[in-house]
Enzyme design. Structure first.
Site, mmCIF file in Angstrom:
data_model
loop_
_atom_site.group_PDB
_atom_site.id
_atom_site.type_symbol
_atom_site.label_atom_id
_atom_site.label_comp_id
_atom_site.label_asym_id
_atom_site.label_seq_id
_atom_site.Cartn_x
_atom_site.Cartn_y
_atom_site.Cartn_z
ATOM 1 N N ASP A 78 -65.871 -24.516 -70.033
ATOM 2 C CA ASP A 78 -65.429 -24.811 -68.910
ATOM 3 C C ASP A 78 -64.319 -23.646 -68.153
ATOM 4 O OD1 ASP A 78 -63.623 -25.968 -70.521
ATOM 5 O OD2 ASP A 78 -62.996 -27.350 -69.108
ATOM 6 N N ASP A 109 -60.380 -16.750 -71.017
ATOM 7 C CA ASP A 109 -60.096 -18.103 -71.227
ATOM 8 C C ASP A 109 -61.403 -18.995 -70.875
ATOM 9 O OD1 ASP A 109 -59.073 -20.418 -71.627
ATOM 10 O OD2 ASP A 109 -57.666 -20.466 -69.814
ATOM 11 N N GLU A 167 -61.819 -29.020 -71.295
ATOM 12 C CA GLU A 167 -60.561 -28.643 -71.720
ATOM 13 C C GLU A 167 -59.621 -28.000 -70.485
ATOM 14 O OE1 GLU A 167 -57.148 -26.048 -73.132
ATOM 15 O OE2 GLU A 167 -58.532 -25.462 -71.439
ATOM 16 N N GLU A 168 -60.144 -27.830 -69.744
ATOM 17 C CA GLU A 168 -59.332 -27.183 -68.268
ATOM 18 C C GLU A 168 -59.072 -28.586 -67.244
ATOM 19 O OE1 GLU A 168 -57.909 -24.594 -68.353
ATOM 20 O OE2 GLU A 168 -59.209 -22.829 -69.216
#
Length: 432
Positions: A78, A109, A167-168
């Site tokens: 993500d 990222d 995760e984000e």
């Protein structure tokens, strides 16, 4: 190169958190071509989680099989929103290469790291073929089915990838959820990571110049102090919560939460929002609200932080009413430092001859490494990835040669931990 091709394919998928947009399906399709690959869907709700496993057995030596090692790579597909697309040099999902850089949301990222490890794993299989020609007594042989895995259960080595699309975002149904499931079923699934590499972008100036060996905790709060509306000409007749809040924030800002350690900086306080205006300059507010965040080392606990804040409120706001919403985002962790760190440093220096000093750090925000530490506390954890100077920004980008070099570093780490006879490890981790 292969890493660039795969990274571009991942960037093309608009995987705004928590939408995976087919990224993990692409990874699984590519890796299923390798012998012994198994994919377990650990998704929950809108979050996609995949555990991709490769198990190996060693040729027996004098009738005894060396103890196995489980190497876990943790990554996410993500990405954060791009902001105004018109501010970008290129479409943030077009994955354009210009002047030696790959532009795109997630390039650094962390789709680049995920692609780099995927290709490193493919090349590891190619390394296995070369080792087999030497008939090494320590040769790894892919395990192709569960029956074979059961026969060699005490001597299996494993490489696994745990990939999430959360995760984000809130990071509740991602790696934390998946690892909890794996830990609670570890006797059945036989999954106990010895080493864990998180592909977060850790480098600052040149590839590999910084390795994260832990992370600070994050404990945030939304604090509202309540008073009364009134005329500013008669301050003695009102309880002005804005005045109380100024004193509370001043005390918290100047408080020495705790000093640093070898790898942890001193804990810090940061104000992120403050509101009290009523719409008129001559009216005192009924409520003043502040939002702030404390980044802290293992020397502090969330309970310590909350007590200090509440004591400070009582000191400056007395018995007047208040409300607080705690937002405990992450606990701090510090990983044991052992063979994984040593082999990572050695591999970085072999690939990047210009690296100089390699800093061991716990800086930056939070990462999924904290969940590995919580569920498998004996695992050695590091974070190693590309340059982080453009992450979450407009025109996020990564050097193309850095992606290829990162994959080579990952490959060397796998070789040295799993193929090198001297690296056979008796380390195991418990399910607790």
């Amino acid at each position: 190169g292969r890493v660039l091709t795969l990274t571009r394919a991942l960037i093309h998928r608009r995987s705004l958190t928590p939408n995976d947009a087919g990224c993990q399906e692409l990874l699984a399709l590519q890796l299923k071509r390798l012998p012994g690959c198994s994919v377990t869907d650990l998704s929950k709700g809108d979050v996609t989680n995949s555990l991709i496993r490769f198990r190996f057995r060693r040729r027996r030596l004098s009738g005894l099989a060396p103890a196995g090692t489980t190497f876990l790579f943790v990554g996410h597909t993500d990405v954060v929103p791009v902001g105004e697309e018109s501010d970008w040099l290129h479409d943030p999902f077009a994955a354009v290469v210009q002047d030696g850089h790959l532009y795109g949301r997630g390039s650094a990222d962390m789709k680049g790291s995920v692609a780099a490890f995927t290709v490193a794993l493919e090349r590891f299989y190619e390394d296995l073929g070369r080792v087999s020609q030497k008939e090494s007594s320590q040769q790894l042989v892919p395990v192709l089915d569960e029956e074979e895995a059961l026969r060699h259960a005490d001597s299996l080595s494993e490489i696994a990838m745990l990939i999430t699309s959360d995760e984000e975002g809130v990071a509740v149904d991602g790696v934390d959820y998946a690892l909890r499931h794996l830990r609670e079923n570890c006797d059945h699934l036989r999954f106990r990571p010895t080493f864990c590499l998180v592909g977060e972008p850790s480098s600052s100036t040149t590839l590999g110049d910084c390795i994260r060996v832990g992370r600070r905790g994050s404990h945030a709060a939304k604090l509202s102090l309540h008073g009364s509306l009134g005329h500013t000409a008669y301050p003695h007749l009102v309880v002005n919560p804005a005045h109380s809040m100024v004193n509370v924030l001043h005390t918290l800002q100047n408080h020495c939460w705790c000093t640093g350690t070898d790898h942890f900086p001193a804990s810090s306080f940061a104000l992120s929002a403050l509101h009290a205006y009523t719409g008129a300059f001559n009216v005192t507010p009924a409520t003043c609200t502040a939002e702030f965040d404390i980044r802290y080392s293992p020397r502090l606990t969330a309970e310590d932080i909350e007590k200090k804040i509440l004591d400070t409120v009582k000191l400056h706001h007395g018995e007047n009413s208040y409300s607080v919403e705690w937002r405990a985002h992450a606990s701090p962790f510090s990983s044991p430092q052992g063979r994984l760190l040593a082999e990572a440093q050695r591999s970085i220096r072999e690939v990047n001859r210009n690296v100089g000093e390699i800093t061991l750090s716990t800086g930056g925000g939070t990462s999924d490494g904290r969940f590995v530490a919580a569920h498998f506390p004996n695992a050695e954890i590091i974070e190693l990835g590309p340059n982080n100077s453009t992450i979450h920004k407009v025109n996020e980008r990564v050097r193309v040669d850095e992606l290829e070099d990162l994959s080579r570093i990952y490959e060397l780490i796998l070789q040295r931990l799993l193929l090198d006879p001297s690296s056979s490890s008796s380390l195991t981790t418990s399910c607790s």
